[in-house]
Scaffold this active site. Structure first.
Site, PDB file in Angstrom:
ATOM      1  N   TYR A 285       0.862  -1.185   0.000  1.00 18.73           N
ATOM      2  CA  TYR A 285       0.000   0.000   0.000  1.00 18.73           C
ATOM      3  C   TYR A 285       0.893   1.227   0.000  1.00 18.73           C
ATOM      4  O   TYR A 285       1.957   1.212  -0.606  1.00 18.73           O
ATOM      5  CB  TYR A 285      -0.954  -0.070   1.203  1.00 18.73           C
ATOM      6  CG  TYR A 285      -2.179   0.789   1.022  1.00 18.73           C
ATOM      7  CD1 TYR A 285      -2.983   0.670  -0.113  1.00 18.73           C
ATOM      8  CD2 TYR A 285      -2.527   1.733   1.978  1.00 18.73           C
ATOM      9  CE1 TYR A 285      -4.104   1.474  -0.288  1.00 18.73           C
ATOM     10  CE2 TYR A 285      -3.653   2.536   1.827  1.00 18.73           C
ATOM     11  CZ  TYR A 285      -4.429   2.402   0.691  1.00 18.73           C
ATOM     12  OH  TYR A 285      -5.526   3.197   0.521  1.00 18.73           O
TER      13      TYR A 285
ATOM     14  N   LYS B 100     -20.332 -20.150 -10.995  1.00 14.40           N
ATOM     15  CA  LYS B 100     -19.601 -19.944 -12.242  1.00 14.40           C
ATOM     16  C   LYS B 100     -18.188 -19.455 -11.950  1.00 14.40           C
ATOM     17  O   LYS B 100     -17.207 -19.902 -12.579  1.00 14.40           O
ATOM     18  CB  LYS B 100     -20.340 -18.902 -13.096  1.00 14.40           C
ATOM     19  CG  LYS B 100     -19.935 -18.884 -14.540  1.00 14.40           C
ATOM     20  CD  LYS B 100     -20.604 -20.029 -15.285  1.00 14.40           C
ATOM     21  CE  LYS B 100     -20.364 -19.942 -16.763  1.00 14.40           C
ATOM     22  NZ  LYS B 100     -21.219 -20.884 -17.512  1.00 14.40           N
TER      23      LYS B 100
END
Length: 410
Positions: free
Chosen positions: A59, A114
């Site tokens: 970060y 999926k």
């Protein structure tokens, strides 16, 4: 190689009391609910954040260097983010499995499913996105605005005929693969199985006449792919009979369909078309009478793919057909989209393809058929989804086809 499952499901909380009337929680007796509790997927980091040094790289301030580099050279986003390895699985919940228009929230278990199939069978990360809109242009605009985060878009369970327009408009506006699996995944696997059935019988595709029951997303895509592959002839039937140029009730999609199918000029019912046909392909959910199946050509192929009830029950089909396939896992020769879409997207993402072409889909079908090899038999014209050769074969074929067709960017 199938991806390792890194987020096993949590244990069922059978002691829950937050249910009406003091009844037992759903997952105390139904394993489907137990498996779905809390969802079927989660986000996992690929880098460690163990201390302040890791944090400063993952970060701020380290991330600012990467952001600035991408701002100067936008193509670097593929190298320094997950964009080129993640697919958006997009639905509006209007045509979910055999359940129909059940809405976006109710579609999420399917979209999660999926996504985990993408990961398990193709090593591709995927994010379920269920949209609270059904207007074609609203769907398109929403997906276009989301597209910078993804390397591809898998459209799922959007009802016909809107699905055709949604896909077309997104393909025109985006430079990443857009693929409606209900159409093209079904078509790829069907063609692969049909190639092998024909090979088993010593015939070429050009010698076969096929009849498709169902002129929705899957039926139209299968017809297009069979014609591209060189089928002798194919007729498509909807609820009103064979789609033919003489009908005055056709939608624009069906008018187009009539223009490249049914060279024999058959009119009338599905049963009429089946007389003497070599192939039946069912993607309609209807029922075909045994008497009609009995009129098909000797050594015919019956692919009755409706779930859970095939248009022709396998026991009936076997009386007349040399090869029988269904969409079910409890019979041989399952026509299952999971054989296609993970490898197709893996191949497209591998070469950063700008789109998925007809040539790439045909290559996928050929590669899938080739996996069967010398083991070809009447009850084995298509491999199992758990055959670990499938995804690598399809991935390699699609990547090679993308390069050959000039849509690969690396």
């Amino acid at each position: 190689m199938a991806a390792e499952i890194v987020n096993p499901r949590s244990e069922s909380k059978t002691g829950d009391t937050d249910h009406e009337g003091g009844a037992e929680p759903l997952d105390s007796f139904d394993p489907a609910f137990a498996l779905h509790r809390g969802g079927k997927m989660a986000v996992q980091a690929t880098v460690p954040v163990r201390d302040k040094d890791d944090l400063s790289l993952a970060y701020t301030p380290g991330v600012a260097k990467v952001c600035s580099a991408i701002a100067e050279q936008p193509e670097l986003v593929h190298d320094y983010t997950w964009k080129s390895s993640v697919v958006a699985v997009v639905t509006d919940g209007t045509a979910v499995l055999g359940l129909g228009d059940i809405g976006p929230e109710a579609s999420l278990p399917v979209m999660e499913g999926k996504a985990i199939l993408f990961k398990q069978f193709g090593g591709v990360d995927a994010v379920p996105i269920a949209l609270a809109c059904t207007d074609v242009d609203e769907i398109v605009e929403t997906v276009v605005r989301l597209a910078p985060s993804f390397g591809g878009v898998n459209l799922e369970d959007i009802s016909a005929p809107r699905c055709f327009e949604v896909e077309r408009k997104l393909q025109e506006r985006l430079d990443i693969p857009v693929f409606h699996d209900d159409q093209h995944g079904t078509a790829v696997v069907t063609l692969a199985a049909l190639r092998n059935a024909a090979r088993l019988s010593g015939r070429a595709l050009g010698e076969l006449r096929a009849v498709i029951s169902g002129a929705g997303a899957a039926g139209v895509a299968i017809a297009k792919m069979l014609v591209e592959a060189g089928i002798g002839d194919v007729a498509v039937a909807d609820r009103k009979g064979v789609v033919s140029a003489d009908r005055d009730d056709l939608t624009p999609v069906k008018q187009d369909l009539a223009g490249f199918t049914n060279k024999a000029g058959i009119t009338g019912s599905l049963e009429t078309a089946l007389d003497g046909a070599d192939v039946f392909i069912g993607v309609s959910g209807g029922t075909v009478a045994e008497s009609a199946v009995a009129t098909m050509a000797k050594g015919a192929f019956v692919f009755a793919m409706a779930n859970p009830n095939p248009e022709v029950h396998p026991e009936v089909a076997h009386k007349y057909a040399a090869v029988v396939a269904t969409g079910r896992s409890d019979f041989p020769n399952q026509i299952n989209n999971v054989l296609a879409f993970p490898g197709i997207f893996a191949g497209a993402l591998q070469v950063r393809a700008s789109r998925i072409t007809e040539g790439m889909k045909l290559a996928a079908a050929e590669a899938l058929a080739a996996v069967v090899g010398d083991d070809l038999a009447a009850d084995y014209v298509i491999p199992s989804p758990f055959d670990e050769r499938v995804a690598p074969a399809v991935t390699a074929a699609v990547a090679a086809a993308a390069r050959a067709e000039g849509v690969a960017r690396r």
